[in-house]
Design an enzyme around this catalytic site. Structure first.
Site, PDB file in Angstrom:
ATOM      1  N   ASP A 144       0.847  -1.183   0.000  1.00 33.39           N
ATOM      2  CA  ASP A 144       0.000   0.000   0.000  1.00 33.39           C
ATOM      3  C   ASP A 144       0.888   1.240   0.000  1.00 33.39           C
ATOM      4  O   ASP A 144       1.767   1.376   0.857  1.00 33.39           O
ATOM      5  CB  ASP A 144      -0.909   0.011   1.231  1.00 33.39           C
ATOM      6  CG  ASP A 144      -1.800   1.246   1.274  1.00 33.39           C
ATOM      7  OD1 ASP A 144      -2.715   1.346   0.437  1.00 33.39           O
ATOM      8  OD2 ASP A 144      -1.566   2.115   2.137  1.00 33.39           O
ATOM      9  N   GLU A 179      -1.589  -1.458  -5.780  1.00 26.69           N
ATOM     10  CA  GLU A 179      -2.780  -0.835  -6.348  1.00 26.69           C
ATOM     11  C   GLU A 179      -2.426  -0.046  -7.598  1.00 26.69           C
ATOM     12  O   GLU A 179      -1.304   0.431  -7.758  1.00 26.69           O
ATOM     13  CB  GLU A 179      -3.444   0.071  -5.307  1.00 26.69           C
ATOM     14  CG  GLU A 179      -2.490   1.033  -4.638  1.00 26.69           C
ATOM     15  CD  GLU A 179      -3.053   1.610  -3.360  1.00 26.69           C
ATOM     16  OE1 GLU A 179      -4.280   1.675  -3.240  1.00 26.69           O
ATOM     17  OE2 GLU A 179      -2.258   2.000  -2.486  1.00 26.69           O
ATOM     18  N   CYS A 194     -12.859  -4.397   5.392  1.00 28.18           N
ATOM     19  CA  CYS A 194     -12.290  -5.098   6.540  1.00 28.18           C
ATOM     20  C   CYS A 194     -11.567  -6.350   6.050  1.00 28.18           C
ATOM     21  O   CYS A 194     -12.166  -7.200   5.375  1.00 28.18           O
ATOM     22  CB  CYS A 194     -13.396  -5.471   7.531  1.00 28.18           C
ATOM     23  SG  CYS A 194     -12.809  -6.461   8.929  1.00 28.18           S
ATOM     24  N   CYS A 217     -13.355  -9.693   7.853  1.00 27.34           N
ATOM     25  CA  CYS A 217     -14.660 -10.239   7.492  1.00 27.34           C
ATOM     26  C   CYS A 217     -15.172  -9.783   6.133  1.00 27.34           C
ATOM     27  O   CYS A 217     -16.177 -10.306   5.645  1.00 27.34           O
ATOM     28  CB  CYS A 217     -15.698  -9.875   8.565  1.00 27.34           C
ATOM     29  SG  CYS A 217     -16.075  -8.099   8.659  1.00 27.34           S
ATOM     30  N   CYS A 237     -14.017  -2.147  12.684  1.00 24.84           N
ATOM     31  CA  CYS A 237     -15.047  -2.721  11.816  1.00 24.84           C
ATOM     32  C   CYS A 237     -16.364  -2.848  12.590  1.00 24.84           C
ATOM     33  O   CYS A 237     -16.383  -3.480  13.667  1.00 24.84           O
ATOM     34  CB  CYS A 237     -14.595  -4.082  11.306  1.00 24.84           C
ATOM     35  SG  CYS A 237     -15.844  -4.936  10.306  1.00 24.84           S
ATOM     36  N   ASP A 240      -3.406   1.580   6.743  1.00 27.56           N
ATOM     37  CA  ASP A 240      -2.467   1.172   5.703  1.00 27.56           C
ATOM     38  C   ASP A 240      -2.221  -0.333   5.707  1.00 27.56           C
ATOM     39  O   ASP A 240      -2.179  -0.968   4.642  1.00 27.56           O
ATOM     40  CB  ASP A 240      -1.140   1.922   5.869  1.00 27.56           C
ATOM     41  CG  ASP A 240      -1.315   3.427   5.749  1.00 27.56           C
ATOM     42  OD1 ASP A 240      -2.237   3.849   5.043  1.00 27.56           O
ATOM     43  OD2 ASP A 240      -0.525   4.173   6.357  1.00 27.56           O
TER      44      ASP A 240
END
Length: 383
Positions: free
Chosen positions: A185, A269, A322, A325, A341, A351
């Site tokens: 990231d 990304e 998250c 989950c 979350c 990050d």
């Protein structure tokens, strides 16, 4: 496999060689500007275009009568400049066809665009390089070059001359590194955050030297145009810009080499850097990071060392998802660096959570499933 690799060294020319280097750069710059002006005029008068071969033939016909001073340098300098111009127009029209915003080729300026490229008989000696028409020029360090030399690009940065030797070499197919795959990231506070929790800060050389840069720029603007003091201030300003660029390049090379050599797979990304710098509050900080250069370096180094580079979808909500989950929150401002979350009560570092999500979708896509790791198309993850 065959790879292309470049070796860059600083030249140590004597006084006569400096004059010849400047002449080569001047002829290359003149040929580029002449070719650009001719293309613009031809389009306005007849609506036609041309190419590098035709322009080189036309320039050769004009040498004897209009530009006899061009015979003082190697014929490769203007020829390669016209080829660069041809590629610039190809990139411009390709960008227009693809709907991308690409700048029109611009004229080169003395002192800013002092470079040229040579091909042909180029040899690397013990402590020097031999170039066409320039002869043997001493290097400031002992060179090490592997493979067949394709070309030599000579460039002036401030008061120093550098040569970049482009080579083609055959290497054995690389063995993938044994390190575990990681998600990467990128950010401004921390340049690099890995899915294993590692964080790396960038040197931010522009921010470090910003006050000095502003002071030198202010002094330079007050000098009389054409004076010796203005040339001195321009040189001091160029040296500082070179120092900032070298610090950034050194950091990026070290980070990308370490990642490519030690990680079996790297997931990052697909950042839209051009859109990110539209944010006036973060534009300078983002530009100081060098995200685009980081991805470019990582791309070719992964091919060299056998690691796999996986690019996640641009609009994947890695920070808002998250990693425990899969719940996606609706809003997460940049000022929020940690969040909990609502579904599973897991506390996340923004990050590290984004890096873990990138690793998950990257490994899922490399396994053959959907790029977002969801057979339904990734809608549940906010892709």
């Amino acid at each position: 496999m065959k790879i292309h690799r470049a070796y860059r060294y600083e030249l140590a020319p004597n006084r006569m060689q400096r004059v010849m280097l400047a002449k080569h750069a001047g002829v290359a710059r003149f040929a580029y500007n002449w070719g650009l002006a001719r293309r613009i005029a031809l389009h306005e008068e007849a609506g036609q275009s041309t190419n590098a071969i035709e322009q080189h033939r036309e320039l050769n016909r004009l040498k004897k009568t209009d530009f006899p001073w061009m015979y003082e340098v190697s014929k490769c300098a203007p020829q390669e400049a016209l080829r660069d111009l041809d590629r610039a127009f190809q990139h411009f029209f390709r960008g227009l066809n693809e709907g991308r915003k690409v700048g029109f080729p611009r004229f080169k300026k003395k002192g800013r665009d002092d470079s040229f490229r040579l091909t042909g008989s180029i040899r690397v000696l013990d402590n020097a390089v031999q170039l066409p028409r320039l002869g043997r020029i001493r290097l400031k360090e002992k060179p090490y070059v592997e493979g067949r030399i394709l070309s030599a690009t000579v460039k002036r940065e401030a008061d120093r001359w550098y040569v970049s030797l482009a080579t083609e070499t055959e290497i054995p197919d690389p063995v993938p590194p044994s390190g575990e795959p990681v998600g990467v990231d990128l950010g401004v506070s921390w340049f690099l955050t890995l899915s294993d929790g590692t964080k790396i800060k960038a040197p931010k050389p522009l921010r470090r030297y910003l006050r000095r840069l502003e002071r030198l720029s202010k002094r330079h603007s007050r000098k009389k145009p054409g004076s010796r003091n203005r040339r001195k201030s321009a040189l001091a300003l160029a040296r500082l810009h070179r120092k900032i660029r070298n610090i950034r390049q050194d950091f990026l090379h070290k980070v990308t080499t370490e990642l490519a050599k030690t990680k079996r797979a790297i997931v990052m990304e697909d950042l839209h850097v051009r859109g990110m710098v539209q944010n006036r509050a973060l534009a300078r900080a983002i530009s100081d990071m060098g995200f685009g250069e980081f991805r470019r370096m990582l791309t070719y180094k992964c091919a060299w060392y056998g690691s796999e580079l996986i690019i996640a979808p641009r609009f994947y909500a890695s920070s808002k998802t998250c990693s425990a989950c899969g719940y996606v929150i609706s809003e997460l401002p940049l000022s929020v660096r940690e969040w909990t979350c609502p579904a599973c009560s897991t506390r996340h570092d923004r990050d590290i959570n984004a890096a873990k999500n990138l690793l998950r979708i990257g490994t899922a896509s490399s396994a053959g499933s959907d790029a977002c790791g969801d057979p339904s198309g990734g809608a549940a993850l906010g892709c």
